[in-house]
Write a protein that holds these residues in place. Structure first.
Motif: not given
Lengths: 451, 490
Positions: A286, A291-294, A376-377, B1, B64, B67-68, B71, B97, B446, B452
């Motif tokens: 998650x 969250x980080x790599x989308x 689930x997460x 793709x 990787x 996006x950082x 953003x 996004x 969660x 979040x």
């Protein structure tokens, strides 16, 4: 112990013959027998639990493979379905399932009356409780596929409602019906009358194996097929990622790694990762993948990546064991005829270790297939996948569920009709696991070499 | 793709590199492979590896980092007013996004032309309506700054993608070219290729370290974030767990103690079920059973270990729960309110742990040398006396280790408690009451709809780190005990 070994006290007591058992020996023998019984009781309890578990799975789950259907000729009224009479597909598609529901109810009512069954249910609307909410969509799909049917009377095999289904499977009892607002005792009488006529029929339910999940109110239409595809794509990802990475890591650790800090660190890490609770991998997935790599949520690709990280330690541990089992003489012989270290490993050791690696991989895959918590997460639950993915890319990236997550989703729902589906899903899941483990055992028996 | 195509092109280039490298090497040796330093395929492999590895590595790193970087730059564009009141930057960025993605999809579906999508002065209501028409998920109204940011996001992503494609292809070409040019009769291709393979092997082995780092970082960062929003002292000392569902923090009391209590209570019940059964089975299997009985009973018990935990969860919820209710519930003793309770989950978990305890103890008992037993028999002890007074004391550290490992497994178990233990957090001694555990709450916090950034969701990471530390600690402790007290036999 015999008296002969205790000469000191023997003078005072009268000598007993060797064949009679004294009290102390009796006690010790009884203690021995008792202890043995504890052991047998332990194993018996364990096996008893296994039998109860399997019996309750089979007893509660087989119902899901049977489904009640109603055979009824439906008159597809042109006045309702095609007001303009031009059979234009675009216009036909505008008639929603609400247009079809009355036709089906009417058809069932006619059927009941034609057969001369006496029932207080005389209105069209009374039939609603008998028929699944999915029936209209079922008929509509057939009609849209072949518009020429309109105006004719066509025989349909439509789904019965989950209460009728439950009644025929003894899940819905007559005494409970009084409190149930979805069905009345009269409906059950009607079902009893229709069953001998062959109009209401319980048959094998292929839709459970191939179909998709259905909404909360339509337990009778829910199937596990689409989540099976989700599981399949996840296993594909796990196989493609975990096998090469795991084998490469094992080769390095077993054949090349020098004894140093880095190697120790890696070894400790692998041992610890094998003991980390699976839900922690879900949190990792998650936080890092979503969250980080989308990466897309609920996608089998992400699920597969999380399960890869989780199964890697299993695969590495078993691969290392089978590499270790290859005797050093093989390596020495290869080195002796001039092969490099790398060549000896890749040309000789690895092929000889392959059956063991494969066995370990299959067991790792089986473990991943049954894992639920991390899924689930990352959101592979609570999603109703209505149709199967149409390409590999959509299979990997579109939201889907997985078999164990689907079973969890059903177990959470309030309607007991879904519990039957959950047990049925477990039967399918266990069949997959048994198959995989059997293949692993056969591979091991067949190709394992003793050196 | 396009990403797939890029990968295919890189692979194609590397294949060409392979063929050319091999051919060039053969040419330099005028067709006689014996004159080469290495086998011909190593020259090809050299070019292939030089083309593939750096190019795909660059692609992954770029994907990787992209996006950082984007953003960060977009975040500067969003005026403070947009993030001032109740929303925070993360939410706005998610909105940006989503909008950018929506615009992309709408253009792809042909419902919007490229000009409208990138027009900075586009009418917001019109754009929103069109996005909705294209079946995209949008919040009721896109604000002007969000639309601007989304458009900038699209432009930047597009340029970044183009640059990446060009860079990756250039790197692949350069690598292939370099490898081909190197190919000559005196080039030590095999050594270079083997060095390269070794690096790949080391990289694969490091995945384990990366995973651990990933787990620790993702837990720590989110936990710090949580403790910024919610006092750490409350988290560790409050005796109440009551997350508010509507409010943002404030009204929630998030104390871990009731959850820890539930976790430990259920684990204790599970161990009470599993340890005696598992231990006695192991003793019988290793000391008494004939090879035939052992060959049947051991695999049967181990089937229990292969059954997925979701099955045990369902078994707890639908079989054990109703069974317990019929005995201890309203119609029986009256101690039990509903099917979900500590006992329900504990018994199911205990069944799951039986094979775990039995096979670990079995190994340990088998490791006790036969000479110890023979010595004891020689002194006249019976089998059970030997086991109780010689074998078990010798195996004790290992058995304690096995029980600790089983406890760590019980604490980390999720599906059984999610289905069998209930949802209410409570501090109570009655084992027939529903309680909840750390893992069950991680799942429930969660998987809801909460965002979040709220303490109600972030608390799951603090729970996760507690769980991680707890299970890891138990494992390390188990290994320590085994190492410290193990008898060394030659």
């Amino acid at each position: 112990m015999t008296d002969a070994s205790m000469p000191t006290s023997s003078d005072a007591k009268p000598r007993t013959p060797l064949t009679t058992v004294d009290a102390r020996t009796k006690k010790r023998k009884a203690a021995e027998a008792r202890f043995r019984m504890y052991g047998i009781a332990g194993i018996a309890t364990g096996i008893f639990f296994l039998i109860v578990l399997l019996a309750s799975i089979v007893a509660s789950g087989t119902g899901a493979f049977q489904q009640t259907f109603i055979n009824v000729p439906v008159y597809l009224d042109p006045a309702k379905l095609d007001k303009n009479g031009n059979r234009n597909p675009a216009e036909l598609a505008k008639v929603s399932t609400f247009g079809y529901t009355p036709l089906i109810q009417e058809a069932l009512l006619t059927q009941v009356q034609n057969n001369g069954i006496e029932t207080p249910l005389e209105k069209r609307g009374d039939m609603k409780a008998m028929i699944s909410a999915s029936a209209a969509a079922q008929v509509r799909d057939v009609v849209l596929g072949d518009p020429d049917m309109i105006g004719e009377t066509v025989e349909f095999r439509i789904l019965a409602s989950s209460r009728v289904d439950g009644y025929l499977k003894d899940r819905v009892k007559r005494e409970d019906v009084a409190r149930d607002k979805n069905i009345d005792a009269e409906h059950l009488d009607l079902v009893d009358a229709l069953v001998p006529l062959g109009i209401v029929q319980k048959t094998f339910n292929i839709d459970f194996i191939t179909g998709a999940d259905a909404s909360e109110s339509r337990a009778e239409a829910a199937g596990i097929g689409v989540s099976m595809i989700g599981s399949f794509f996840m296993m594909l990802v796990v196989l493609v990622l975990a096998l090469p990475i795991g084998v490469a890591a094992s080769i390095y650790l077993e054949e090349f790694a020098p004894k140093n800090r880095l190697t120790d660190l890696i070894e400790v890490n692998i041992a610890n990762l094998a003991a980390v609770p699976s839900i922690v991998f879900g949190i990792l997935g998650l936080a890092v993948f979503i969250q980080f790599m989308h990466l897309p949520q609920s996608a089998p690709l992400v699920g597969g990546m999380v399960l890869t990280l989780m199964t890697l330690p299993t695969i590495i541990i078993s691969t290392r064991a089978s590499l270790k089992a290859v005797p050093p003489s093989i390596r020495d012989a290869a080195l002796g005829v001039g092969a490099s270290k790398m060549q000896s490993v890749f040309h000789h050791v690895l092929p000889l270790a392959a059956p063991g690696i494969l066995t370990g991989t299959i067991i790792g895959l089986a473990q991943a297939l049954g894992e639920t918590a991390p899924l689930l997460l990352i959101g592979m639950v609570g999603f109703i996948a209505s149709n199967a993915p149409d390409s590999i890319a959509s299979g990997l990236l579109d939201p889907n569920s997985a078999m164990p997550a689907q079973i969890y989703e059903w177990a959470k729902r309030a309607d007991p009709a879904f519990y039957e589906r959950a047990w049925g899903g477990i039967i399918i899941l266990l069949l997959f696991l048994i198959t995989m483990n059997t293949i692993a055992v056969i591979l091991r028996r067949r190709f394992e070499r003793r050196w | 793709m396009p990403l797939l195509w890029l990968t295919v092109i890189v692979l194609g280039l590397s294949l060409v590199g392979y063929l050319l490298g091999r051919q060039r090497a053969m040419q330099s040796a005028s067709g006689d492979s014996r004159a080469l330093h290495s086998l011909p395929i190593y020259y090809g492999m050299n070019a292939l590896m030089k083309a593939v590895v750096p190019a795909l590595g660059l692609m992954v790193i770029w994907l990787l980092a992209q996006p950082l970087v984007i953003e960060n730059r977009i975040a500067d564009m969003i005026p403070a007013s947009a993030t001032a009141d109740d929303t925070n930057l993360g939410l706005v960025m998610a909105e940006v996004r989503r909008t950018a993605e929506g615009l992309d999809n709408a253009v792809a579906a042909g419902l919007m032309d490229e000009d409208t999508a990138s027009n900075a002065r586009a009418d917001i209501t019109d754009v929103t309506a069109r996005l909705k028409q294209a079946g995209q998920v949008v919040t009721n109204q896109i604000t002007q700054p969000v639309l601007r940011a989304a458009q900038a996001y699209r432009v930047m992503s597009a340029t970044s993608n183009t640059i990446m494609t060009v860079a990756v292809l250039l790197v692949a070409l350069a690598g292939a070219g370099w490898g081909v040019l190197q190919s000559g009769r005196d080039f030590r291709a095999r050594n270079v290729v083997e060095q390269g393979i070794l690096v790949i092997l080391i990289a694969a082995a490091s995945v384990a370290i990366l995973t651990t780092i990933g787990i620790i970082l993702s837990l720590i960062f989110n936990t710090i974030e949580f403790f910024r929003l919610y006092p750490a002292a409350d988290f560790f000392t409050l005796l109440e767990w009551a997350p508010s569902f509507s409010g943002r923090g404030g009204a929630s009391s998030l104390g871990i103690l009731p959850l820890l209590w539930g976790t430990i209570y259920i684990s204790i019940v599970a161990l009470i079920v599993a340890v005696p059964i598992g231990l006695f089975s192991a003793i019988y299997l290793s000391e008494y059973a004939s090879p035939k009985v052992r060959g049947i009973a051991k695999p049967l018990l181990e089937i229990l270990a292969g059954i997925p935990t979701i099955v045990y969860g369902l078994f707890a919820l639908l079989t054990i729960g109703p069974l317990l209710v019929s005995v201890f519930g309203k119609d029986g003793v009256g101690w039990m309110g509903g099917g979900r309770s500590v006992m329900t989950a504990g018994i199911a978990m205990g069944i799951m742990l039986i094979p775990f305890v039995s096979s670990l103890s079995d190994d340990i008992i088998n490791a006790v040398p036969q000479s110890l037993r023979d010595g004891s028999y020689g002194l006249g002890a019976t089998r059970s006396e030997t086991i109780k007074q010689v074998v078990l004391p010798a195996a004790l550290p290992g058995i304690v280790g096995a029980v600790l490992l089983a406890a760590s497994r019980a604490i980390g178990e999720t599906m059984i408690v999610v289905l069998g233990a209930g949802a209410a957090a409570r501090l109570s001694l009655n084992p027939f009451e529903a309680m909840t555990t750390v893992t069950a709450k991680i799942v429930s916090q969660l998987t809801g709809d909460s965002d979040f950034a709220s303490p109600e969701a972030l608390v799951a990471f603090a729970l996760g780190i507690t769980l991680f530390v707890l299970t890891l600690g138990l494992n390390v402790f188990a290994l320590y005990i085994v190492r410290k007290y193990r008898e060394q036999y030659e």
